[in-house]
Every structure is written in structure tokens, then in C-alpha cells.
Scaffold this motif. Structure first.
Motif, PDB file in Angstrom:
ATOM      1  N   ALA A   1       1.561  10.068  -3.884  1.00 30.18           N
ATOM      2  CA  ALA A   1       1.597   8.852  -3.076  1.00 30.18           C
ATOM      3  C   ALA A   1       3.008   8.293  -3.126  1.00 30.18           C
ATOM      4  O   ALA A   1       3.698   8.388  -4.157  1.00 30.18           O
TER       5      ALA A   1
ATOM      6  N   SER B   1      -5.822   0.991  -9.823  1.00 32.14           N
ATOM      7  CA  SER B   1      -6.886   0.672  -8.859  1.00 32.14           C
ATOM      8  C   SER B   1      -7.787   1.865  -8.553  1.00 32.14           C
ATOM      9  O   SER B   1      -8.784   1.721  -7.847  1.00 32.14           O
TER      10      SER B   1
ATOM     11  N   ARG C   1       0.021  -0.735  -9.893  1.00 29.19           N
ATOM     12  CA  ARG C   1      -1.152  -1.348  -9.248  1.00 29.19           C
ATOM     13  C   ARG C   1      -2.023  -0.274  -8.612  1.00 29.19           C
ATOM     14  O   ARG C   1      -3.241  -0.312  -8.697  1.00 29.19           O
ATOM     15  N   PHE C   2      -1.356   0.706  -7.967  1.00 26.96           N
ATOM     16  CA  PHE C   2      -2.091   1.792  -7.339  1.00 26.96           C
ATOM     17  C   PHE C   2      -2.869   2.592  -8.388  1.00 26.96           C
ATOM     18  O   PHE C   2      -4.078   2.825  -8.254  1.00 26.96           O
TER      19      PHE C   2
ATOM     20  N   ARG D   1       0.839  -1.200   0.000  1.00 26.17           N
ATOM     21  CA  ARG D   1       0.000   0.000   0.000  1.00 26.17           C
ATOM     22  C   ARG D   1       0.871   1.245   0.000  1.00 26.17           C
ATOM     23  O   ARG D   1       1.869   1.306   0.714  1.00 26.17           O
ATOM     24  N   LEU D   2       0.505   2.228  -0.820  1.00 26.52           N
ATOM     25  CA  LEU D   2       1.256   3.484  -0.830  1.00 26.52           C
ATOM     26  C   LEU D   2       0.730   4.395   0.279  1.00 26.52           C
ATOM     27  O   LEU D   2      -0.379   4.201   0.775  1.00 26.52           O
TER      28      LEU D   2
END
Ligand SMILES: CC(C)(COP(=O)(O)OP(=O)(O)OC[C@H]1O[C@@H](n2cnc3c(N)ncnc32)[C@H](O)[C@@H]1OP(=O)(O)O)[C@@H](O)C(=O)NCCC(=O)NCCS
Length: 421
Positions: free
Chosen positions: A228, A276, A272-273, A164-165
Motif C-alpha cells: 500500500a 486498522s 493507522r492503516f 487513505r492509502l
């Protein structure tokens, strides 16, 4: 070789402190970018484009032509760095063009760079035809990419699953971006180390995107800057332009400005972030390396719409220093004859590479290859194919030596420059 200053003009070097705003406003006219009233923006310019590195030409009514040479280091294949300048801020008011004012300032930039022991001058031409005559060639390329998020999709195998960022802003964002950039630059050939003040972008008004447009040459969209971070390893900044399709389905666009990752896992976590984020149909990335792994990480790469662009041009000033400092992917001996109408890099150079380490010196022997200094700037980092320039007639000589050059010069990672300054 220096162009004469036409009568009625005065050259300023450096820019007097009390004329800095006049100089800056003159340059920004070219970009149609008003300075605005945010004091942090003026501070950004003062620290990134310092008055003592600036040049100008003025007539009786004020400054009409601008330029600046920023102190930098160019990261070479293998990670070594050489002292260089970034030539930027070139502008001549339309009422005074084609009188040699820009030529005069560029000649001064090269002269000063040689006096300072710089190996090359790097730049990003506003228009392709301008700089070849001054000895610059396109050394690094990038892709501007639009990703159709739903059709491209990310594969499950992409690294960084479960990471997770952390969201950051202001000073924390500035420090995080600088930190990741610095770590990443050790393995990033083609990168130019920006002045420290460049990172102050993140402490300006997050609703204003003017500085982001300047450093990406792209429309950064509306919306507020969001950042982020994956501590020490990854950093992304972006703005979201919301939208709705005719069916009233969410159709937003993520405009990425900064995308910095030190390793594949960090890069995978950033992608991925981005993939998403809800209510988003498209991600726009203004600058992506031409060999970026993203193509292999999406389910269907045909939905990455990419356009190849010239990213950084190099004007070589000290060829032996450059060829000795970079590392090489193969061994061999090459003699190149370099033509340079402005004189700085003219000569014949003998390069001998053994175990990836080059030794280069001037020679009087017959060259295997002959080329203009602009072509030498293009191929020197291995980001532009010598074979392509040979086929175009821009390199003359022995085709076997051209193949040898490409085998020796092409680095593990394609040269890439993350920002325009
Ligand atoms: C580009 C610019 C700085 C040139 O300034 P200038 O003082 O007119 O340039 P010079 O008179 O010294 O011209 C130098 C040479 O470049 C050529 N040149 C200049 N601008 C050119 C262009 N846009 N396209 C092709 N050639 C160009 C000139 O014809 C001249 O060629 P020559 O030496 O063969 O006669 C000016 O037109 C300008 O400010 N343009 C808008 C901003 C910009 O593009 N800046 C460049 C930043 S990378």
C-alpha cells in the motif's frame, strides 16, 4: 596484507557469467535457500548481486567460497553521501572452513575498495564474533518489534488521520517503494543505497517470501505480499498470517517487510492503516529505528515487545574522508589514534569541527583518545555511544574528550538501515 591462497584452490574475480548460478547456489547454501525456478528471482540476483562484483574460490570440484562487494553510497548525518561497498555473500563450504578462504576474499574486498576510492565497507555479520578481527564495528542498531495491536492501541493524536492509502503491486509497487526510499534517504543517516535491481523483489511471485526473508532476516509469515502506498511519501508491504484463538476469535498476524515514510504524517498514516486491518491481533515489524516515534504514538508502549539488534557494521578505510563529509551536532577538537592490524586506517587523526563542519587530517601529535578501527567504525556515525565503549575499556584516554565526541557525533536521528543485502 593478504592471506595466501592454499594450494589446490583458484580465485575467481569476477565470476564468469557461465558460473554465476554455481556461485549463487554455493552462497545460498549458507542460507539454506533454494534458488527455485522463478526466472524473476534469478534476474533479481543477477541485477542486485552482479557477477562483475563477485569473488569466489574454487577447488577441483567447483566453487567452495563466495563473497561480493556491492557498489553503494552511505548516507551520513547531515545527508551527505560517501562512496562505500557492501561486503556480503560471505560463505565457505563446511568442508573447507578455517583455512583462511574468507580472510583471503575479505582482504581482496578491502584492497579493491581502497583502489576504488571507497570510504568504508559495510556489512551485517551472520554472527557477532566474526568481524571485529577484520576491523568492523556495530555502527547502527534497530529494534525488532512485535505489537500487541489491541493492548497497545494507537492514540487519536497520531498524524495522518483521514489519509487513505492506495494498493499497488508488481511494477507499480517496485517504482513506489524505490521512489519513497530515495526521498527518505536524504535524511536517513546510516542508510545504504541498494543496487537498482534490489527493488525487483516486487516483481517476483507475490506468494514466495524467500527474498523478503533475506532482506529482513525475519520470518515474513505465509500469505501473499500486499503493498500500500501514500504517493511519493509512504510505502508499506506486508503478509497476513490468519489465525484463530481457542475461543475462535480472529488472531491474525501482520508481517511487515517494508515500512518507508518520508515524514511523520506519512509514517502516522502507515501505522493507522496497519492498526486498522481487521482480524489482526499482532503486527510484527522486523526493523524499526531505535528512536522511532511509534513508542509515543501508542496508548500503551509496554505492549510493543522490542528487541535491540546490531543493524550495520562499518569497516573504515578512509577516516579523514568520513569525518570531513559528515555533519556534526557540536563544535570542538579531537585527536584520535586508530589501531588497525590490517593497516588500511591506522594512524593519528586530528578533527576540528566549526559550526558543524569538520576538517580532518593525519597528525603526528599525541592523541586524546586511542581505539581499534572496529571501535572507530562503531562510533563514527554517532549510533554507538563512545562513553559506553570507554567504560568497557575499548576506548582509552581522556573522559572529557569522550563526552565531547558523543556530544558532537550524536545526530538528530539515530542511524538506521532499512534492509539487509
Ligand atoms: C563464516 C565463514 C564464511 C568463515 O569462513 P572461513 O573460510 O572458515 O574463515 P577463515 O578461515 O578465513 O577464518 C577467519 C577468522 O574468523 C574466525 N571465524 C570464522 N567463522 C567464525 C565464527 N562463526 N565465529 C567466530 N569466529 C569465526 C576464524 O576462526 C578465523 O580466526 P583467526 O583469523 O583468528 O584464526 C564460514 O564459516 C561460513 O560460511 N559460515 C556460514 C555462513 C556465514 O556465517 N557467513 C558469514 C556471512 S556474514
Amino acid at each position: 596484507m593478504t592471506h595466501a591462497l592454499p594450494t589446490g584452490f583458484e580465485q575467481l574475480e569476477p565470476i564468469p557469467e557461465d558460473r554465476y548460478a554455481e556461485w549463487l547456489n554455493c552462497w545460498l547454501t549458507a542460507l539454506a535457500e533454494p534458488l527455485g525456478t522463478d526466472p524473476a528471482v534469478l534476474e533479481f540476483y543477477r541485477r542486485t548481486y552482479p557477477a562483475e562484483r563477485g569473488l569466489a574460490i574454487a577447488d577441483a570440484d567447483g566453487i567452495v567460497a563466495t563473497n561480493i562487494s556491492l557498489d553503494t553510497q552511505l548516507v551520513l548525518p547531515g545527508g551527505a553521501r560517501v562512496p562505500a561497498v557492501i561486503g556480503t555473500g560471505g560463505f565457505c563450504h563446511p568442508t573447507q572452513t578455517r583455512r583462511g578462504l574468507m580472510s583471503r576474499l575479505l582482504d581482496r574486498i578491502y584492497e579493491r575498495a581502497v583502489d576504488e576510492g571507497k570510504v568504508a565497507c559495510a556489512d551485517w555479520p551472520s554472527e557477532w564474533p566474526i568481524y571485529r578481527r577484520f576491523g568492523h564495528g556495530p555502527a547502527a542498531w534497530y529494534d525488532a518489534v512485535r505489537i500487541d495491536v489491541r493492548r497497545a492501541g494507537l492514540r487519536d493524536e497520531v498524524p495522518g488521520a483521514g489519509i487513505r492509502l492506495r494498493r499497488v503491486g508488481g511494477i507499480d509497487a517496485r517504482d513506489a517503494a524505490r521512489d519513497v526510499f530515495t526521498r527518505r534517504s536524504h535524511t536517513a543517516p546510516g542508510e545504504l543505497i541498494p543496487p537498482d535491481g534490489f527493488w525487483d523483489r516486487f516483481v517476483t511471485d507475490p506468494a514466495s517470501s524467500a527474498l523478503d526473508a533475506l532482506c529482513t532476516l525475519d520470518d515474513p509469515g505465509g500469505g501473499v505480499r500486499q503493498c500500500a502506498v501514500l504517493d511519493g511519501r509512504g510505502f508499506v508491504s506486508y503478509r497476513i498470517a490468519p489465525g484463530w484463538s481457542t475461543e475462535k476469535a480472529p488472531d491474525g498476524v501482520v508481517h511487515v517487510v517494508d515500512f518507508l515514510a518520508v515524514d511523520p504524517e506519512a509514517a502516522g498514516a502507515l501505522w493507522r492503516f496497519l492498526f486498522s486491518i481487521d482480524m489482526v491481533a499482532e503486527i510484527r515489524v522486523p526493523r524499526l529505528p531505535v528512536d522511532d516515534p511509534l513508542r509515543w504514538w501508542v496508548t500503551d508502549a509496554r505492549w510493543l515487545h522490542s528487541r535491540r539488534r546490531d543493524g550495520m557494521w562499518l569497516r573504515l578505510l578512509d577516516i579523514p574522508a568520513m569525518l570531513t563529509a559528515r555533519s556534526w551536532a557540536g563544535d570542538g577538537t579531537v585527536t584520535v589514534g586508530v589501531h588497525d592490524a590490517r593497516g588500511w586506517a591506522a594512524g593519528t587523526y586530528h578533527l576540528e569541527v566549526d559550526k558543524g563542519v569538520g576538517v580532518c587530517h593525519r597528525t603526528t601529535t599525541e592523541p586524546d583518545l586511542e581505539l581499534e578501527v572496529s571501535a572507530m567504525g562503531a562510533i563514527v556515525l554517532g549510533g554507538t555511544s563512545a562513553a559506553g565503549l570507554f567504560r568497557a575499556g575499548e576506548i582509552r584516554g581522556d573522559s572529557g574528550t569522550v563526552r565531547l565526541w558523543d556530544a558532537m557525533a550524536t545526530p538528530e536521528r539515530a542511524p538506521f538501515l532499512a534492509y539487509v543485502l
